[in-house]
Motif scaffolding. Structure first.
Motif, PDB file in Angstrom:
ATOM      1  N   GLY A  15      63.950 -14.112  31.150  1.00 45.36           N
ATOM      2  CA  GLY A  15      63.491 -12.825  30.612  1.00 45.36           C
ATOM      3  C   GLY A  15      63.772 -11.745  31.637  1.00 45.36           C
ATOM      4  N   GLY A  17      63.352  -8.411  31.268  1.00 50.97           N
ATOM      5  CA  GLY A  17      62.705  -7.137  30.923  1.00 50.97           C
ATOM      6  C   GLY A  17      61.868  -6.669  32.102  1.00 50.97           C
ATOM      7  N   LEU A  18      60.949  -5.774  31.832  1.00 52.69           N
ATOM      8  CA  LEU A  18      60.117  -5.211  32.905  1.00 52.69           C
ATOM      9  C   LEU A  18      59.397  -6.304  33.698  1.00 52.69           C
ATOM     10  N   ALA A  19      58.840  -7.297  32.990  1.00 52.53           N
ATOM     11  CA  ALA A  19      58.069  -8.338  33.673  1.00 52.53           C
ATOM     12  C   ALA A  19      58.985  -9.204  34.540  1.00 52.53           C
ATOM     13  N   ASP A  41      68.656 -14.341  30.367  1.00 51.70           N
ATOM     14  CA  ASP A  41      68.149 -13.605  29.196  1.00 51.70           C
ATOM     15  C   ASP A  41      69.060 -13.846  28.006  1.00 51.70           C
ATOM     16  N   LYS A  42      68.459 -13.915  26.839  1.00 50.66           N
ATOM     17  CA  LYS A  42      69.280 -14.145  25.643  1.00 50.66           C
ATOM     18  C   LYS A  42      69.979 -12.861  25.192  1.00 50.66           C
ATOM     19  N   ARG A  43      69.513 -11.714  25.685  1.00 47.68           N
ATOM     20  CA  ARG A  43      70.198 -10.465  25.333  1.00 47.68           C
ATOM     21  C   ARG A  43      71.483 -10.337  26.157  1.00 47.68           C
ATOM     22  N   GLY A  48      65.497  -5.979  28.758  1.00 48.68           N
ATOM     23  CA  GLY A  48      64.558  -6.398  27.718  1.00 48.68           C
ATOM     24  C   GLY A  48      64.633  -5.529  26.486  1.00 48.68           C
ATOM     25  N   MET A  49      63.453  -5.245  25.918  1.00 48.86           N
ATOM     26  CA  MET A  49      63.392  -4.535  24.633  1.00 48.86           C
ATOM     27  C   MET A  49      63.978  -3.129  24.696  1.00 48.86           C
ATOM     28  N   TRP A  50      64.091  -2.550  25.888  1.00 49.24           N
ATOM     29  CA  TRP A  50      64.631  -1.186  25.984  1.00 49.24           C
ATOM     30  C   TRP A  50      66.116  -1.159  25.639  1.00 49.24           C
ATOM     31  N   LEU A  59      58.954   7.158  27.000  1.00 51.59           N
ATOM     32  CA  LEU A  59      57.782   6.522  27.604  1.00 51.59           C
ATOM     33  C   LEU A  59      56.506   7.197  27.119  1.00 51.59           C
ATOM     34  N   HIS A  60      55.430   6.428  27.061  1.00 48.24           N
ATOM     35  CA  HIS A  60      54.115   7.024  26.786  1.00 48.24           C
ATOM     36  C   HIS A  60      53.640   7.785  28.025  1.00 48.24           C
ATOM     37  N   GLN A  61      53.904   7.195  29.183  1.00 44.08           N
ATOM     38  CA  GLN A  61      53.325   7.714  30.424  1.00 44.08           C
ATOM     39  C   GLN A  61      54.393   8.453  31.228  1.00 44.08           C
ATOM     40  N   TYR A 113      66.609 -19.695  26.825  1.00 41.88           N
ATOM     41  CA  TYR A 113      65.790 -20.775  27.378  1.00 41.88           C
ATOM     42  C   TYR A 113      65.415 -21.714  26.233  1.00 41.88           C
ATOM     43  N   GLY A 147      58.114 -11.856  27.384  1.00 43.28           N
ATOM     44  CA  GLY A 147      57.616 -10.631  26.757  1.00 43.28           C
ATOM     45  C   GLY A 147      56.879 -10.879  25.458  1.00 43.28           C
TER      46      GLY A 147
HETATM   47  C1  LIG Z   1      58.670   0.647  20.748  1.00 46.43           C
HETATM   48  C2  LIG Z   1      57.976   0.302  22.026  1.00 46.43           C
HETATM   49  C3  LIG Z   1      57.684   1.293  22.954  1.00 46.43           C
HETATM   50  C4  LIG Z   1      57.027   0.975  24.143  1.00 46.43           C
HETATM   51  N1  LIG Z   1      56.747   1.976  25.011  1.00 46.43           N
HETATM   52  C5  LIG Z   1      56.113   1.684  26.164  1.00 46.43           C
HETATM   53  C6  LIG Z   1      55.807   2.720  27.095  1.00 46.43           C
HETATM   54  O1  LIG Z   1      56.094   3.882  26.860  1.00 46.43           O
HETATM   55  N2  LIG Z   1      55.168   2.399  28.242  1.00 46.43           N
HETATM   56  C7  LIG Z   1      54.813   1.108  28.528  1.00 46.43           C
HETATM   57  O2  LIG Z   1      54.247   0.862  29.597  1.00 46.43           O
HETATM   58  N3  LIG Z   1      55.076   0.112  27.654  1.00 46.43           N
HETATM   59  C8  LIG Z   1      55.709   0.370  26.496  1.00 46.43           C
HETATM   60  N4  LIG Z   1      55.982  -0.637  25.606  1.00 46.43           N
HETATM   61  C9  LIG Z   1      55.558  -1.991  25.923  1.00 46.43           C
HETATM   62  C10 LIG Z   1      56.786  -2.697  26.536  1.00 46.43           C
HETATM   63  O3  LIG Z   1      57.032  -3.736  25.707  1.00 46.43           O
HETATM   64  C11 LIG Z   1      56.590  -2.990  28.009  1.00 46.43           C
HETATM   65  O4  LIG Z   1      56.373  -1.825  28.707  1.00 46.43           O
HETATM   66  C12 LIG Z   1      57.717  -3.709  28.724  1.00 46.43           C
HETATM   67  O5  LIG Z   1      58.908  -2.983  28.841  1.00 46.43           O
HETATM   68  C13 LIG Z   1      57.909  -5.064  28.162  1.00 46.43           C
HETATM   69  O6  LIG Z   1      58.552  -5.813  29.151  1.00 46.43           O
HETATM   70  P1  LIG Z   1      58.577  -7.383  29.093  1.00 46.43           P
HETATM   71  O7  LIG Z   1      59.444  -7.820  30.201  1.00 46.43           O
HETATM   72  O8  LIG Z   1      57.199  -7.904  29.037  1.00 46.43           O
HETATM   73  O9  LIG Z   1      59.219  -7.747  27.674  1.00 46.43           O
HETATM   74  P2  LIG Z   1      60.680  -7.498  27.094  1.00 46.43           P
HETATM   75  O10 LIG Z   1      61.192  -6.167  27.429  1.00 46.43           O
HETATM   76  O11 LIG Z   1      60.586  -7.864  25.645  1.00 46.43           O
HETATM   77  O12 LIG Z   1      61.581  -8.570  27.869  1.00 46.43           O
HETATM   78  C14 LIG Z   1      61.515  -9.945  27.619  1.00 46.43           C
HETATM   79  C15 LIG Z   1      62.911 -10.498  27.673  1.00 46.43           C
HETATM   80  O13 LIG Z   1      62.840 -11.922  27.481  1.00 46.43           O
HETATM   81  C16 LIG Z   1      63.974 -12.312  26.751  1.00 46.43           C
HETATM   82  N5  LIG Z   1      63.703 -13.589  26.093  1.00 46.43           N
HETATM   83  C17 LIG Z   1      62.748 -13.872  25.175  1.00 46.43           C
HETATM   84  N6  LIG Z   1      62.818 -15.157  24.811  1.00 46.43           N
HETATM   85  C18 LIG Z   1      63.845 -15.696  25.512  1.00 46.43           C
HETATM   86  C19 LIG Z   1      64.423 -16.989  25.561  1.00 46.43           C
HETATM   87  N7  LIG Z   1      63.944 -18.017  24.834  1.00 46.43           N
HETATM   88  N8  LIG Z   1      65.488 -17.175  26.362  1.00 46.43           N
HETATM   89  C20 LIG Z   1      65.991 -16.168  27.116  1.00 46.43           C
HETATM   90  N9  LIG Z   1      65.472 -14.929  27.113  1.00 46.43           N
HETATM   91  C21 LIG Z   1      64.416 -14.696  26.322  1.00 46.43           C
HETATM   92  C22 LIG Z   1      64.188 -11.198  25.748  1.00 46.43           C
HETATM   93  O14 LIG Z   1      65.524 -11.163  25.290  1.00 46.43           O
HETATM   94  C23 LIG Z   1      63.825  -9.969  26.584  1.00 46.43           C
HETATM   95  O15 LIG Z   1      64.959  -9.363  27.141  1.00 46.43           O
HETATM   96  C24 LIG Z   1      56.643  -0.357  24.409  1.00 46.43           C
HETATM   97  C25 LIG Z   1      56.941  -1.356  23.472  1.00 46.43           C
HETATM   98  C26 LIG Z   1      57.597  -1.032  22.296  1.00 46.43           C
HETATM   99  C27 LIG Z   1      57.891  -2.103  21.310  1.00 46.43           C
END
Ligand SMILES: Cc1cc2nc3c(=O)[nH]c(=O)nc-3n(C[C@H](O)[C@H](O)[C@H](O)COP(=O)(O)OP(=O)(O)OC[C@H]3O[C@@H](n4cnc5c(N)ncnc54)[C@H](O)[C@@H]3O)c2cc1C
Length: 474
Positions: A15, A17-19, A41-43, A48-50, A59-61, A113, A147
């Protein structure tokens, strides 16, 4: 770059993304120079989702309160600026470049994964699949940060084919067509995506015939209170720590309706006075004004279907109400992404202590899990840091109204535990902390007050959380 035949790495992060990037950034502080990290990452690319959320998302913040570890932004914008997704992705890429100066990062994009096994010798075998093949990685530590399962949204399906059903992601390419058609636009959903969509369309064309269908309705923290601009931040506004402590102190495990009223009366904004849902999003008064003054109607109900009834096409609501809808109208699916996916519940750490998972269900520190859990993990304290767990997905299904107050209470309760385990420096380097917005004296005052009340608060928070766990069998 795709590297074949990797077998042994020091760390595997699933993954990006941010985490996952927070985990990578933390790894730089703990792993020896040139240690190898597989970033899976599968993307197609990191972020991540961005990568694939709707293009007009902001961003909200304020942007500096959204970062990886204590990484500084390369942007030079006003402090209140809300970064767009391209700026966020560029910031994330800088993070990887910075880490690459210290560690050997092996990006394995478009790899999914599949599963992992911990062996007796402490090595974790991770199975991955790409388009062409499956592969195995042997790693000393595994961090899964997959995520919230956020994927680009799908169009809503209706019985009638007389409307255009689209997603927020499809708006930019259809925008001129939408405007030229002069047909009503129905935004389905009341959360952040719906607000962003209404705001985006109305800001460009205030006359557009937009209607909001908001379900239970969502209320948002007022950004002007949480992040007062300019000199106001010296004496106005409320820090997040203070706001959350007030909520957690009032919450007792049973009284979510009372806490909802409290938050709504003191800190919140909403397009509808009876809004009930709260997912800790932010909105400013000026954004809300554009939405409420621009929208022709705001319906607090759920859209179940759109049907043809003789010559008339009708919106059919869950309440049983119906309403005629003009043929050719636009329906935009802005229903929620968060905590709705059916992911399998997973514990945040494994028994053997060499795997952690930052996931949807067991997320003991809410939005800060991505930063703090890797630090606890790299310091080998994961087993000695007993964080209180609650299945968030199950909780949201059982009682959506209680969810934000339980999550805040749990975050604060677990934060007290973390304070005993992590050096102050690690806590201070969490720059996504919203309270960093405020001048140092206000941060210190709030933090000291929080610590002075530790014993009393911890006892109360624990009792509320245990009540919730028992009540909903979590
Ligand atoms: C529309 C929207 C707006 C948002 N705006 C904000 C904001 O303004 N401020 C804020 O703080 N938060 C916001 N969020 C929350 C946001 O989701 C988090 O801030 C953060 O970016 C999420 O990061 P993450 O790493 O947890 O998840 P993700 O960004 O979802 O990253 C997880 C990654 O794991 C990968 N993955 C998943 N399963 C697998 C697998 N089996 N194998 C390989 N890779 C895999 C995915 O492809 C993805 O790239 C928003 C969410 C949404 C939906």
């Amino acid at each position: 770059m795709i590297v074949d035949n990797i077998e042994n790495v020091d760390l595997c992060i699933v993954g990006a993304g941010l985490a996952g990037l927070n985990a990578l950034y933390a790894a730089k502080q703990y792993l020896p120079k040139n240690a190898t990290v597989a970033l899976v990452d599968k993307r197609e690319s990191i972020g991540g989702m961005w990568n694939d959320t709707y293009d007009y998302v902001r961003l909200h913040q304020p942007y500096k309160q959204f970062t990886i570890g204590n990484m500084k932004w390369g942007l030079d914008r006003h402090e209140s600026y809300l970064a767009d997704r391209h700026e966020i992705l560029a910031h994330f890429k800088r993070c990887v470049s910075e880490v690459e100066q210290h560690l050997t990062v092996i990006p394995l994009m478009q790899h999914s994964y599949l599963s992992h096994d911990s062996q007796d010798d402490g090595i974790v075998q991770v199975r991955l699949a790409s388009k062409e093949t499956t592969r195995q990685i042997h790693t000393k530590k595994l961090i899964k940060s997959v995520g919230f399962g956020i994927e680009p949204s799908q169009v809503l399906a209706f019985s009638s084919d007389k409307v255009h059903s689209i997603t927020p992601e499809q708006i930019p390419q259809n925008q001129q067509h939408i405007i030229d058609s002069n047909k009503p636009i129905y935004i389905v959903g009341g959360g952040k995506t719906a607000m962003d969509t209404a705001h985006y369309l109305l800001q460009a064309n205030p006359q557009l015939p937009i209607h909001l269908i908001i379900g239970k309705g969502t209320y948002f923290l007022n950004r002007d209170i949480m992040f007062p601009p300019g000199l106001d931040k010296y004496w106005k506004g409320t820090t997040s720590l203070d706001m959350m402590t007030q909520c957690a102190t009032l919450f007792n495990g049973d009284n979510e309706a009372e806490v909802t009223q409290f938050v709504k009366s003191k800190y919140a904004l909403s397009p509808h006075k009876d809004a009930q849902q709260f997912l800790l999003g932010l909105l400013s008064q000026s954004e809300l004004d554009i939405v409420t003054q621009g929208c022709k109607t705001i319906v607090r109900d759920y859209l179940d279907d759109i049907k043809d009834n003789g010559d008339e096409t009708q919106l059919c609501f869950r309440s049983g109400e119906t309403q005629p809808i003009e043929s050719g109208a636009w329906i935009i699916n802005c229903t929620g992404y968060l905590l709705n996916s059916d992911v399998q519940s997973e514990q945040y750490h494994s028994q053997c202590g060499n795997v952690i998972s930052i996931n949807n269900s067991d997320n003991p520190l809410l939005f800060s899990s991505g930063y703090f859990l890797p630090h606890v993990f790299f310091q080998d304290k994961i087993k000695d840091t007993p964080l209180l767990s609650i299945d968030h997905v199950a909780l949201k299904k059982a009682n959506a109204e209680a969810f934000p107050f339980v999550a805040m209470t749990q975050l604060l309760y677990n934060f007290y535990t973390l304070m005993d385990k992590l050096p102050l420096k690690v806590i201070d380097q969490f720059h996504a902390n919203f309270d960093k917005w405020y001048p140092l004296h206000r941060q210190l005052f709030g933090f000291t007050k929080f610590m002075i009340n530790k014993k009393k608060n911890k006892k109360h928070f624990e009792s509320s959380l245990l009540r919730v766990k028992e009540k909903y069998n979590l």
